[in-house]
Write a protein that holds these residues in place. Structure first.
Motif, PDB file in Angstrom:
ATOM      1  N   ARG A 248       0.815  -1.212   0.000  1.00  0.00           N
ATOM      2  CA  ARG A 248       0.000   0.000   0.000  1.00  0.00           C
ATOM      3  C   ARG A 248       0.852   1.266   0.000  1.00  0.00           C
ATOM      4  NH1 ARG A 248      -3.423  -0.884  -2.722  1.00  0.00           N
ATOM      5  NH2 ARG A 248      -5.214  -2.177  -2.233  1.00  0.00           N
ATOM      6  N   ALA A 249       2.110   1.175   0.445  1.00  0.00           N
ATOM      7  CA  ALA A 249       3.013   2.323   0.318  1.00  0.00           C
ATOM      8  C   ALA A 249       3.285   2.624  -1.148  1.00  0.00           C
ATOM      9  CB  ALA A 249       4.321   2.056   1.066  1.00  0.00           C
ATOM     10  N   ALA A 250       3.382   1.566  -1.955  1.00  0.00           N
ATOM     11  CA  ALA A 250       3.609   1.741  -3.391  1.00  0.00           C
ATOM     12  C   ALA A 250       2.321   2.061  -4.136  1.00  0.00           C
ATOM     13  CB  ALA A 250       4.246   0.472  -3.969  1.00  0.00           C
ATOM     14  N   PHE A 251       1.197   1.513  -3.667  1.00  0.00           N
ATOM     15  CA  PHE A 251      -0.102   1.686  -4.337  1.00  0.00           C
ATOM     16  C   PHE A 251      -1.143   2.105  -3.294  1.00  0.00           C
ATOM     17  CE2 PHE A 251       2.180  -1.616  -6.760  1.00  0.00           C
ATOM     18  CZ  PHE A 251       2.215  -1.007  -8.015  1.00  0.00           C
ATOM     19  N   PRO A 252      -1.187   3.382  -2.937  1.00  0.00           N
ATOM     20  CA  PRO A 252      -2.089   3.811  -1.859  1.00  0.00           C
ATOM     21  C   PRO A 252      -3.567   3.822  -2.230  1.00  0.00           C
ATOM     22  CG  PRO A 252      -0.904   5.689  -2.782  1.00  0.00           C
ATOM     23  CD  PRO A 252      -0.298   4.462  -3.396  1.00  0.00           C
ATOM     24  N   ASP A 253      -3.883   3.746  -3.535  1.00  0.00           N
ATOM     25  CA  ASP A 253      -5.285   3.778  -3.964  1.00  0.00           C
ATOM     26  C   ASP A 253      -5.845   2.361  -3.985  1.00  0.00           C
ATOM     27  OD1 ASP A 253      -7.719   3.971  -5.316  1.00  0.00           O
ATOM     28  OD2 ASP A 253      -7.038   5.608  -6.592  1.00  0.00           O
TER      29      ASP A 253
END
Length: 323
Positions: A248-253
């Motif tokens: 989720r740090a890389a892909f927060p959406d």
């Protein structure tokens, strides 16, 4: 006066040397992976070759694997003990890596092992983690596999799974998840204390519980989830453990990038199942940077790294980090 000046000068030089040492601290890059290997293929009467191929495709340096042993012939939702020989040694040998079988019996483990490109040192008290020497840097890797019963997504969606009751609200689901997996989290928090002072700490696992970051109002509006749930396991790992959800740090959406690790064995429209992200890579370190993250699996777009044939009923989660 001379003595005071000398003391000040010595302190100044010491601070400069300390700053210089910190500035010269080498940057370490690692690729980590969490992978439920479904008995290393044993549940499908396979060897470890496909599992090894998936780890190689991810370029993983440290891997937390779950289900190193097959399920028994009779496996009920609330009673399913691992059986047979662990596949961890064979996987590690094929990779040329080190391994540690997490053989203690406790609520946080179900046929787990940690596999590492780097030498593995002593385990923590409950065998939830091990020390790993990455050059001259001390790293800890923790790996857990939490109970899948009762499974709150099924309870909320009226999908029968063992004798678990159906639930109606997110609050009920959060309470049921805490009751089911809270004791395992207590063990984890205890073992994590042994990693104090490490250069980096990683946590892998099949949590058998989704993330509070994925069951949000936005995800409900997009039709991905039935209701908002503040799932307690990921929440506690972040707040009390101080970890970052690397994916989720890389892909927060959470709407644009759903990243369902459960399951490649059914269609998203299957009324008897619910696809979700329940396999995780977490990390913490000073100046931690997530270079990239992704899902490893059988086909795109579900997987960012595609490996065929795919050996497991879970997709894997990976991340490359610098610290």
């Amino acid at each position: 006066m001379f003595s005071a000046r000398a003391t000040l000068l010595a302190a100044f030089v010491s601070s400069i040397l300390c700053f210089s040492a910190q500035a010269q601290q080498p940057t370490t890059e690692l690729t980590v992976m969490s992978f439920n290997i479904w008995g290393g293929g044993a549940n499908e009467s396979k060897g470890v070759e496909e599992t090894v191929a998936a780890i190689r495709a991810a370029g993983a340096d440290i891997i937390g694997i779950q289900e190193t042993k097959p399920e028994p012939e009779v496996c009920e939702a609330d009673d399913c003990a691992a059986t047979g020989e662990s596949a961890a040694a064979r996987i590690a040998e094929a990779l040329g890596f080190h391994h540690f079988d997490q053989s203690k019996e406790n609520p946080a483990l179900w046929a787990n092992a940690i596999i590492s490109r780097y030498p593995i040192g002593k385990p923590t008290a409950n065998e939830l983690g091990v020390e790993i020497a990455v050059g001259d840097r001390k790293v800890y890797a923790f790996n857990i596999h939490l109970t899948d019963f009762p499974y709150q997504p099924y309870q909320l969606l009226n999908i029968e799974y063992g004798p678990a009751p159906f639930l109606k609200t997110g609050e009920e689901a959060a309470a049921a998840a805490k009751a089911a997996r809270g004791p395992a989290l207590d063990l984890l928090m205890s073992d994590l204390k042994e990693a104090d002072g490490a250069d980096a700490v990683f946590l892998f696992g099949d949590f058998n519980e989704p993330s509070h970051r994925d069951w949000t109002e936005a995800a409900v509006k997009a039709g991905h989830q039935p209701t908002v749930v503040e799932y307690p396991t990921t929440l506690r790992i972040e707040k009390e453990g101080g970890f970052t959800d690397l994916f989720r740090a890389a892909f927060p959406d959470e709407v644009a990038k759903t990243a369902f690790t459960w399951t490649p064995t059914s269609e998203p429209t299957d009324p008897e199942d619910h696809h979700d992200r329940i396999d995780f890579t977490f990390g913490k370190a000073d100046n931690l940077t997530v270079v990239k993250a992704g899902i490893v699996g059988e086909k795109a777009p579900e997987a960012d790294i595609v490996v065929t044939p795919w050996p497991s009923d879970h997709r894997a989660s990976m991340a490359t980090v610098r610290f």
